[in-house]
Design a protein around this motif. Structure first.
Motif, short mmCIF file in Angstrom:
data_model
loop_
_atom_site.label_atom_id
_atom_site.label_comp_id
_atom_site.label_asym_id
_atom_site.label_seq_id
_atom_site.Cartn_x
_atom_site.Cartn_y
_atom_site.Cartn_z
N GLU A 178 -21.26 -30.60 55.09
CA GLU A 178 -22.33 -31.54 55.43
C GLU A 178 -23.30 -31.75 54.28
OE1 GLU A 178 -26.01 -31.92 58.67
OE2 GLU A 178 -24.72 -30.15 58.65
N MET A 179 -23.58 -30.66 53.51
CA MET A 179 -24.50 -30.78 52.38
C MET A 179 -24.04 -31.85 51.40
SD MET A 179 -25.46 -26.87 51.35
CE MET A 179 -26.06 -25.69 52.52
N PHE A 180 -22.77 -31.94 51.18
CA PHE A 180 -22.23 -32.85 50.17
C PHE A 180 -21.76 -34.18 50.77
CE2 PHE A 180 -21.91 -28.69 48.24
CZ PHE A 180 -22.32 -28.92 46.93
N GLY A 181 -21.85 -34.34 52.10
CA GLY A 181 -21.46 -35.58 52.72
C GLY A 181 -19.98 -35.68 53.02
N TYR A 182 -19.29 -34.53 53.12
CA TYR A 182 -17.86 -34.51 53.40
C TYR A 182 -17.61 -33.80 54.72
CZ TYR A 182 -17.19 -35.66 48.42
OH TYR A 182 -17.22 -36.24 47.19
N THR A 183 -16.32 -33.83 55.11
CA THR A 183 -15.86 -32.97 56.20
C THR A 183 -15.15 -31.78 55.61
OG1 THR A 183 -13.70 -34.05 56.38
CG2 THR A 183 -15.52 -35.01 57.66
N GLN A 184 -14.91 -30.74 56.45
CA GLN A 184 -14.18 -29.56 55.95
C GLN A 184 -12.81 -29.98 55.42
OE1 GLN A 184 -15.06 -27.25 59.73
NE2 GLN A 184 -15.11 -25.55 58.23
N GLU A 185 -12.15 -30.90 56.13
CA GLU A 185 -10.82 -31.31 55.73
C GLU A 185 -10.83 -32.02 54.38
OE1 GLU A 185 -12.21 -31.80 58.61
OE2 GLU A 185 -10.98 -30.53 59.94
N ASP A 186 -11.95 -32.76 54.07
CA ASP A 186 -12.04 -33.44 52.78
C ASP A 186 -12.10 -32.46 51.62
OD1 ASP A 186 -12.11 -35.91 54.04
OD2 ASP A 186 -14.31 -35.98 54.12
N ILE A 187 -12.65 -31.28 51.87
CA ILE A 187 -12.92 -30.34 50.77
C ILE A 187 -11.84 -29.26 50.67
CG2 ILE A 187 -14.53 -28.63 49.90
CD1 ILE A 187 -16.79 -30.27 51.13
#
Length: 705
Positions: A48-57
């Motif tokens: 959330e801090m970076f504007g992504y989902t867990q799956e994105d990262i």
């Protein structure tokens, strides 16, 4: 009770799974695992801090993808040092890259670990963007406040709750002449003289006991020992927990204001020239003495002193010499009285002396005689020597009056009585003087009505051409016939008119009446004589009439209304007025000359003749005073003076009129000396208008039919 850690640790291990899951699911801290340059795991908060989902990262992005270029090297070295086993943990901050491109400020805590049998890093990430922004704002505000404090031109300081100095600004350092490190941590007792320290500390304690604002005046002593008057403006401040933090204060230097106030008070109460109390302070002291006397049943003697012939010094030697004489006169008067007495300057050449505790005549008269004697001595004014004398009026409180106004009025009346008695003496007030003053007041009231009531009139004394014996000029002389007192001489009522401000109206009336007579005279001449025998009527003027431009404008308007040439009128002025170089006077003379009105010097030779002015100003004639004419045939000195005046006047292109001719011998001597015109009882007394025209008819101009 001591805590045993081993059982607690075992409990944590047994609950580790649950605790770890709770940590991963927290909404504040990001949890991550890095291995082989990629994030193997991030919790929802991290993504959330970076504007992504867990799956994105997870398994797709690594630290390099979420770090701004300027911090990438720092992050990679920190990760490598732990993966390689050089360090176990790391704690640092860096700038991350949000998916939308905006920078993030992040703080990371990471430790080396094993994941799936390979080196990895597990850590926590905290978003400190908002905190850093707040810190920057706070820093900027602190810098602003600090710069503002330093920029404030007034000395500023602040203390803790124990009244110890915490800091100050540059203005405070400069004002006290000491660097701030000599103040910090110290109290006023360590820095200021005892008397000032006690004043400051008492004020500080009072402010601490009743928090708020405080203002008071005090003095401040700088490092060089100089003390200045100041105003302290202080206010308390509080700590975050609401307890008293201390005080902040601003100093305003009011030394100049105090000096200005003292100067204003001095100027308001003391004479600038002599340094003596002025009329205002005199009245205050007299009122105070009268109150004290009422309690002590004592007496106060009051002297009113006027310098005789002081105006002559001003006119002949100038105002600077007159001022020096006044200063010396003040010094002499002060030397004649006691230290407990008051000597004040009323204004001009008038002084007042208050003598408390004196009621017997002997000591009062001794002081008065000393003053008269002292002021009669010569005054050395640079290269000149001047002589004056003193007329002194004396009155007593409460014997003669019971109010300050009446006391001073009585002393003034007594002074004028001393002048009437011959000057250079003193005189006590008496009730008869009050009667005389009331008569003078009534005379003024009557004079206000005299013009409207037709009590004023003009008489005309012919002025003859001594060569032909024919009247060519006349002097208009004002007369007042009082309904009860009869004829009142001009020497009595003219000063009253000047004093009351009536001289302008009376002077304008005199000029208008005389101009009308001049017009009648001119028209009475045969046509063939109007050009060959010009006539002229002279009127006397008061110096007060030259003080206002509108006064002379009324004269000029009279001529215009009558269509009368200016040369038919002449104005007589005194020598003392001639000495006045005031631009207003000079301009008025120029206005008169511009329309042809002739100017004559009256009573020439009796005052302080300024020969240079006869040439510089548009003077047409001199009138020799009757005092020289009276003994002309018996006193060689009077004859010599008269002949010298005539010769000088002719050299300057002026005509000469002799007044007071009573004998044929006087007329003959004047004619022989070349005097142009003459007037006096030998020819005619001052005549009413009709009698004057009868005289003119009996003495027609030569050549008339």
């Amino acid at each position: 009770m001591p805590i045993h850690l081993e059982p607690l640790t075992e409990d944590l291990i047994r609950e580790a799974d649950g605790l770890f899951l709770g940590l991963l699911r927290n909404a504040l801290i990001g949890i991550y695992i890095v291995q082989n340059g990629l994030f193997r795991y991030v919790n929802p908060r991290f993504a959330e801090m970076f504007g992504y989902t867990q799956e994105d990262i997870c398994g797709r992005l690594g630290p390099a993808d979420l770090t701004l270029p300027e911090n990438l090297d720092t992050v990679q070295r920190a990760i490598k040092s732990r993966i390689d086993g050089q360090v176990e943990t790391a704690h640092y901050s860096f700038h991350g890259a949000h998916r939308e491109g905006r920078p993030l400020e992040l703080e990371v805590f990471g430790a080396r670990t094993e994941f799936a049998g390979k080196p990895a890093i597990i850590g926590m990430l905290i978003d400190i963007t908002a905190r850093r922004a707040a810190e920057r704002i706070a820093t900027e505000q602190l810098n602003f406040v600090g710069q503002l404090i330093e920029a404030i031109p007034s000395p500023l300081f602040f203390k803790d709750e124990h009244a110890r100095y915490l800091g100050c600004n540059k203005a405070f350092e400069a004002f006290l002449g000491r660097p701030r490190d000599t103040f910090i941590g110290r109290t006023v007792y360590e820095l200021s003289p005892p008397d000032l320290a006690k004043r400051y500390d008492t004020a500080d304690r009072a402010l601490f006991e009743h928090p708020g604002e405080q203002t008071y005046e005090a003095s401040v002593e700088s490092a060089d020992g100089r003390r200045r008057d100041v105003i302290f403006n202080k206010a308390t401040y509080f700590k975050a927990d609401g307890s008293l933090g201390g005080l902040v204060g601003v100093i305003t230097d009011i030394t100049q204001r105090k000096q200005t106030e003292a100067l204003i008070w001095t100027q308001a109460n003391y004479d600038a020239l002599t340094g003596l109390p002025n009329r205002r302070l005199l009245n205050d002291r007299l009122a105070e003495l009268m109150k004290r006397t009422q309690r002590t049943h004592d007496s106060v003697a009051v002297m009113f002193i006027d310098l005789d012939r002081f105006k002559e010094v001003n006119d002949t030697l100038g105002h600077e010499a007159g001022d020096r004489l006044l200063v010396e006169a003040a010094r002499r008067i002060v030397a004649c009285v006691r230290e407990s007495d008051t000597v004040a300057r009323q204004g001009g050449d008038e002084f007042t002396v208050l003598l408390p505790g004196l009621s017997e005549r002997a000591p009062i008269e001794r002081i008065a005689e000393d003053i008269v004697q002292s002021l009669s001595q010569p005054f050395q004014l640079d290269r000149d020597v001047a002589y004056v004398s003193a007329s002194i009026g004396i009155t007593l409180y409460p014997t003669d009056a019971t109010t300050p106004t009446d006391i001073l009025k009585n002393a003034d009346q007594a002074m004028y009585h001393a002048k009437e008695e011959g000057r250079n003496r003193f005189s006590y007030f008496s009730p008869d003087m009050q009667i005389h003053a009331l008569e003078h007041l009534q005379l003024g009231k009557d004079l206000r009505l005299a013009l409207a009531a037709g009590q004023l009139s003009l008489h005309y004394q012919p002025i003859l051409n001594l060569a032909t014996g024919r009247p060519e000029k006349a002097e208009a002389l004002l007369r007042w016939t009082h309904p009860k007192r009869g004829a009142i001489p001009p020497s009595v009522f003219i000063p009253v008119a000047e004093e009351l401000g009536l001289i302008d109206a009376i002077g304008a009336w005199v000029f208008q009446q005389a101009a009308a007579v001049a017009q009648r005279w001119q028209h009475s001449l045969p046509p063939e004589c109007q050009l060959t025998h010009p006539i002229q009527i002279t009127v006397n003027t008061s110096p007060r009439q030259f003080a206002k431009g509108h006064s002379l404008q009324a004269l000029l308007d009279s001529l215009e209304a009558l269509d009368l040439p200016g040369a038919c009128m002449a104005i007589e002025i005194t020598e003392s007025l001639l000495l006045d170089e005031h631009p207003t006077f000079t301009a008025q003379l120029a206005r008169l000359s511009a329309v042809g009105i002739r100017l004559s010097i009256d009573d020439f030779g009796t005052g302080y003749s300024a020969m240079a002015y006869l040439k510089r100003m548009d003077i047409d004639a001199l009138k020799i005073d009757r005092s020289f004419i009276r003994d002309l045939t018996t006193d060689p000195s009077d004859l010599a003076i008269t002949e010298a005046i005539i010769a000088m006047a002719h050299k300057l292109g002026l005509t000469v009129v002799a007044e007071g001719i009573e004998t044929e011998a006087q007329r003959d001597r004047l004619t022989l000396a070349g005097c142009d015109y003459g007037q006096g009882f030998l020819f005619a007394t001052p005549l009413p208008e009709e009698a004057f025209f009868a005289f003119l008819a009996a003495h027609p101009p030569a050549g008339s039919r």
